[in-house]
Motif scaffolding. Structure first.
Motif, short mmCIF file in Angstrom:
data_model
loop_
_atom_site.label_atom_id
_atom_site.label_comp_id
_atom_site.label_asym_id
_atom_site.label_seq_id
_atom_site.Cartn_x
_atom_site.Cartn_y
_atom_site.Cartn_z
N GLU A 105 34.21 34.77 43.89
CA GLU A 105 35.61 34.84 44.33
C GLU A 105 36.36 33.72 43.61
O GLU A 105 35.91 32.58 43.61
N LYS A 106 37.46 34.08 42.97
CA LYS A 106 38.18 33.06 42.18
C LYS A 106 39.68 33.27 42.31
O LYS A 106 40.16 34.37 42.65
N ASN A 107 40.42 32.20 41.98
CA ASN A 107 41.87 32.26 41.97
C ASN A 107 42.33 33.02 40.72
O ASN A 107 42.27 32.51 39.60
N GLU A 132 45.52 31.58 38.77
CA GLU A 132 45.22 30.37 37.98
C GLU A 132 44.49 30.76 36.69
O GLU A 132 44.85 30.30 35.61
N PRO A 147 47.87 39.42 48.80
CA PRO A 147 48.72 38.22 48.88
C PRO A 147 50.15 38.50 49.33
O PRO A 147 50.76 39.49 48.91
N HIS A 188 50.70 34.45 46.93
CA HIS A 188 50.26 33.35 47.78
C HIS A 188 48.75 33.44 47.97
O HIS A 188 48.24 34.50 48.30
N ASN A 189 48.05 32.33 47.80
CA ASN A 189 46.59 32.30 47.95
C ASN A 189 45.92 33.44 47.17
O ASN A 189 45.24 34.30 47.75
N PRO A 190 46.05 33.45 45.86
CA PRO A 190 45.68 34.63 45.06
C PRO A 190 44.20 34.70 44.68
O PRO A 190 43.85 34.76 43.49
N VAL A 191 43.34 34.69 45.70
CA VAL A 191 41.90 34.72 45.42
C VAL A 191 41.41 36.17 45.40
O VAL A 191 41.77 36.97 46.26
#
Ligand code: HEM
Length: 499
Positions: A187-189, A192, A476, A488-491
């Motif tokens: 799981e990653k952003n 980013e 998100p 927002h919080n784009p994981v």
């Protein structure tokens, strides 16, 4: 360059004040806020009523002096504008932080902005204070618009099909290399990662191999500091304030220019004719025969990179979340890769990219529901007429792609992400400015084709490598505190595809 900076929010003062710690800066800040407030009050007191016979757009009243509607708008700008549209119609005005904004919503009202002359509805007046410290003098909104139009033409010459053919390979290679660090699953952003990747791909394609080879962590930090110049603080506060972010921005600007000057001079001296955008700019001349100087070239290179950076990374991230939310659609896009390129998925080619029509429609639909530029703005330098109202001089005239892209009267099932809507007749097609993610008229984006090539190549490559899922079903929400509306919080959850 239009750096896509157009968002007012209640965070404006809060952000700014929150980041200021030292006393000296606070004093300067307080002084500026007082000056702005006094300016605002005197503007109210001295307001002439010479134009009292004219019918101004409906005005949304506010009981909060100076700040006006900044808090409600900042909290949820789209909702604010949609409610105002319902209540007041397509043209209305309101104040925020001492300025009056007039929105032109819907295709018809937007015509005024897109057909206007720059002398009447002016872009420099609203954008220059943000862009000039970042790009430097002599380019974009620091020069009269006819000169900027010549600069845009030079850049457009550099963004041609022959180059795009090369770009597809470059972007595919950068993407494969970048995602090696993600491993097989996790799981990653996503936002980013795509932001980091797009600095690399854009630098390779738009700056050329010399500048790309210098892009290490230090240079990436310089870009980040420069980019920090696109802040609400820079928009609101006088540029001479000794804010840390202003100082960082100015230092980064000087250092990046120095790096670019070296590369430009080496290229000029070598006499080597490399087929890239840097060469196009070195060889370009204005209509009067003058060539670009090194400062102008460096400024245009910075502009190219930053104009595409947030817009493309935000769009790519939202596209990823829409595809993860609808697994059938994601699988259809993956099957399309095989159908168009072949079962063994060989390296991508530009011609194949054009045939990936489902992926293209998904991108188009992402740009409909999440256009990175929420508002385009101009300063009224002369009175303007829209929908029978006279917009006075000094109003900041705005068009919002986000609102136009979801108007009830125009779009069927307006909030549905449905890439297939473009396959059948849709009412929006008959309205010239119902869909304007890249703007229109004299300020229209020159980066649209490059953005499509870049985002389609990145997502083709990613879909070939991984399957993507939302994490525990979370899609998100929109982060309204950033100038471009990021997720927002784009994981995201990913796992390597077994072919
Ligand atoms: C998804 C990607 C992008 C989106 C959604 C986008 C959107 C826009 C919009 C809405 C405008 C009009 C602004 C206004 O009228 O105030 C604009 C202008 C512009 N964009 Fe983009 N852009 C994107 C990518 C790029 C890229 C990759 C480049 C450069 C390679 C670029 C360069 C420019 C330039 C030079 C202008 C002209 C500004 C002017 O004439 O005032 N953009 N863009």
């Amino acid at each position: 360059m239009s750096t896509h900076l157009y968002q007012m929010s209640s965070k404006l003062l809060v952000d700014t004040v929150g980041k200021v710690n030292d006393n000296l800066t606070s004093v300067f800040l307080a002084a500026s806020v007082i000056t702005l407030t006094l300016g605002y009050i005197s503007k109210l007191l001295l307001r002439h009523d010479t134009d009292k016979d004219q019918k101004h757009p409906p005005f949304i009243p506010s009981s909060i002096p100076f700040l006006g509607h900044a808090i409600a708008f900042g909290k949820s700008p789209i909702e604010f504008l949609e409610n105002a549209y319902e209540k007041y119609g397509p043209v209305f005005s309101f104040t925020m932080v001492g300025s009056t904004f007039t929105y032109l919503l819907g295709s018809e009202a937007a015509t005024l902005m897109f057909n206007s002359k720059n002398e009447d509805l002016n872009a420099e007046d609203v954008y220059s204070r943000l862009t000039t410290p970042v790009f430097g003098k002599g380019v974009a909104y620091d020069v009269p618009n006819p000169i900027f139009l010549e600069q845009k033409k030079m850049l457009k010459t550099g963004l041609n099909m022959a180059r795009f053919k090369e770009h597809v390979k470059i972007i595919e290679d950068e993407t494969i290399e970048y995602f090696q660090r993600w491993g097989d699953s996790g799981e990653k952003n996503l936002f980013e990662a795509l932001s980091e990747l797009i600095i690399l791909t854009a630098s390779s394609c738009l700056h050329g191999k010399e500048i790309r080879s210098l892009l290490d962590e230090h240079v990436a930090q310089l870009y980040a500091d420069l980019d920090g110049g696109f802040s609400h603080a820079a928009w609101l506060l006088p540029g001479w304030l000794p804010l840390p972010s202003f100082r960082k921005r100015d230092k980064a600007h000087r250092e990046i220019k120095k790096i670019f000057f070296n590369v430009i001079q080496k290229r000029r001296q070598s006499g080597e004719k490399v087929d890239d955008i840097l060469q196009t700019l070195i060889d370009a001349t204005y209509k009067n025969g003058r060539g670009l100087n090194d400062d102008e070239i460096a400024g245009m290179l910075i502009g190219l990179l930053l104009a595409g950076q947030h817009t493309s990374s935000t769009t790519s991230a939202w596209l990823g979340f829409f595809l993860s939310r609808d697994k059938d659609l994601q699988e259809r896009c993956y099957s399309e890769q095989k159908a168009v390129c072949g079962d063994h998925l060989p390296p991508l080619q530009l011609d194949q990219l054009k045939d990936l029509s489902l992926l293209e429609r998904c991108l188009k639909e992402t740009l409909r529901l999440r256009p990175p530029i929420m508002t385009m703005m101009r300063m009224a330098r002369s009175p303007q007429t829209a929908a029978g109202f006279t917009i006075p001089v000094g109003h900041q005239v705005c068009v919002s792609p986000t609102v136009n892209h979801r108007l009830q009267d125009t779009w069927a099932e307006r909030m549905e992400f449905n890439p297939d809507r473009y396959l059948s007749d849709n009412p929006a097609a008959g309205e010239k400015f119902a869909y304007v993610p890249f703007g229109a008229g004299r300020h229209r984006c020159i980066g649209e084709n490059f953005a499509y090539v870049q985002i389609k190549t990145i997502w083709s490559t990613m879909l070939r490598m991984y399957e993507f899922d939302l994490v525990d079903g979370y899609f998100p929400t929109i982060n309204y505190t950033t100038m471009i509306h990021t997720p927002h919080n784009p994981v995201i959850r990913y796992s390597r595809r077994r072919q």
